[in-house]
Design a protein around this motif. Structure first.
Motif, PDB file in Angstrom:
ATOM      1  N   ILE A  63     -11.774   2.915  10.383  1.00 19.72           N
ATOM      2  CA  ILE A  63     -11.337   2.469   9.051  1.00 19.72           C
ATOM      3  C   ILE A  63     -10.452   1.233   9.173  1.00 19.72           C
ATOM      4  N   ASN A  64      -9.513   1.269  10.097  1.00 22.12           N
ATOM      5  CA  ASN A  64      -8.629   0.108  10.303  1.00 22.12           C
ATOM      6  C   ASN A  64      -9.415  -1.117  10.745  1.00 22.12           C
ATOM      7  N   ASP A 150      -2.135  -1.168   7.957  1.00 19.91           N
ATOM      8  CA  ASP A 150      -2.639   0.130   8.415  1.00 19.91           C
ATOM      9  C   ASP A 150      -3.327   0.829   7.249  1.00 19.91           C
ATOM     10  N   LEU A 151      -4.581   0.474   7.008  1.00 21.49           N
ATOM     11  CA  LEU A 151      -5.318   1.018   5.869  1.00 21.49           C
ATOM     12  C   LEU A 151      -5.519   2.523   6.007  1.00 21.49           C
ATOM     13  N   SER A 152      -5.689   2.983   7.233  1.00 23.47           N
ATOM     14  CA  SER A 152      -5.877   4.412   7.468  1.00 23.47           C
ATOM     15  C   SER A 152      -4.696   5.214   6.926  1.00 23.47           C
ATOM     16  N   MET A 153      -3.489   4.835   7.302  1.00 22.52           N
ATOM     17  CA  MET A 153      -2.312   5.557   6.837  1.00 22.52           C
ATOM     18  C   MET A 153      -2.113   5.382   5.338  1.00 22.52           C
ATOM     19  N   ALA A 154      -2.339   4.162   4.835  1.00 21.40           N
ATOM     20  CA  ALA A 154      -2.158   3.890   3.409  1.00 21.40           C
ATOM     21  C   ALA A 154      -3.078   4.747   2.543  1.00 21.40           C
ATOM     22  N   SER A 155      -4.235   5.133   3.091  1.00 23.68           N
ATOM     23  CA  SER A 155      -5.198   5.917   2.319  1.00 23.68           C
ATOM     24  C   SER A 155      -4.967   7.422   2.437  1.00 23.68           C
ATOM     25  N   LYS A 159       2.735   6.329  -0.746  1.00 24.96           N
ATOM     26  CA  LYS A 159       3.994   5.596  -0.854  1.00 24.96           C
ATOM     27  C   LYS A 159       4.001   4.696  -2.087  1.00 24.96           C
ATOM     28  N   TYR A 160       3.026   4.890  -2.946  1.00 26.28           N
ATOM     29  CA  TYR A 160       2.843   3.983  -4.070  1.00 26.28           C
ATOM     30  C   TYR A 160       3.804   4.308  -5.214  1.00 26.28           C
TER      31      TYR A 160
END
Length: 254
Positions: A63-64, A150-155, A159-160
């Motif tokens: 994903i990243n 870090d798209l993996s962690m963001a998804s 934290k939004y």
């Protein structure tokens, strides 16, 4: 335009069927697949971009890596398992900033989940998504995600702030999470044993020493700190089994 990121480390046929159904002029699919599985993915389409990665690559690492692909401005859908038609439609047609799946649970189980998530938000200033099988970001999130490291962690971690999130219930089971089970259990046991040892030590101090005000305060502080450490270890364990390890690198493309 909806950009769809699909990491494949198993179930090639099911993923191929899913990609075949959704790939179109309105849906560009970016497929990341392990080298040993690439031969089994035979779909050819101008709406599908395929990248082959090392066999050691994990789903989150892919994903990243796919996050670097050039995409047109629009929605972003990350798919960790083949979606049902109704799931795909609900996610991509959502008008909210973020749309995620949510596994159906009983009232008690859901209340416990919400309680733990509220604790995590108060202590760590973030929470996590109940089901990380798929997440869809609205077009308004495109610029923000473009600079995400870090798209993996963001998804997986929420934290939004100020973003409307829609939870879509599904009958399907959440996917398996990528994490080190031994390390997760060990960290949990360390926290629990530290508290129990501190409690026993505090009792021994109170029994075998002449009690003074400072000693009592020190023992109380000691046990309180141990309790906090145990609480954090329990919360971290629950977060880990829900969304997996937090940080992953990038897969190496062949």
């Amino acid at each position: 335009m909806t950009n769809i990121i699909v990491p494949i480390v198993e179930n090639v046929k099911n993923f191929e069927d899913f990609v075949k159904k959704v790939a179109s002029k309105d849906n560009k699919v970016f497929v990341g697949i392990r080298a040993s599985l690439a031969k089994d993915f035979t779909l050819k389409s101008k709406y599908v971009e395929i990248h082959v990665y090392s066999d050691k690559s994990k789903k989150e690492e892919i994903i990243n890596a796919l996050h670097s692909c050039k995409r047109e401005k629009g929605k972003l859908l990350i798919v960790r398992r083949p979606l049902q038609e109704n799931e795909f439609f609900a996610l991509t047609k959502s008008t909210k900033g973020i749309a995620v799946l949510k596994a159906k649970k009983g009232n008690f189980a859901q209340k416990m989940k919400n309680f733990v998530k509220s604790l995590i938000r108060k202590i760590f200033a973030f929470s996590y998504f109940d089901d990380i099988s798929a997440i869809c970001y609205g077009e308004s999130m495109f610029e923000l995600l473009s600079v995400c490291q870090d798209l993996s962690m963001a998804s997986r971690v929420n934290k939004y702030v100020g973003v409307e999130i829609e939870e879509i219930e599904t009958e399907q089971k959440p996917i398996k999470k990528d994490y080190n089970k031994v390390r997760a259990v060990l960290n949990l046991l360390i926290g629990i044993l530290f508290f129990l040892a501190s409690l026993a030590g505090g009792v021994c101090v109170c029994i075998f020493t002449t009690l003074q005000v400072l000693i009592v305060i020190a023992v109380i502080a000691w046990i309180f700190i141990a309790l906090v450490v145990m609480g954090i270890s329990i919360i971290n364990f629950m977060r880990t089994i829900t969304v997996g390890d937090l940080h992953f690198g990038r897969a190496e493309e062949k």
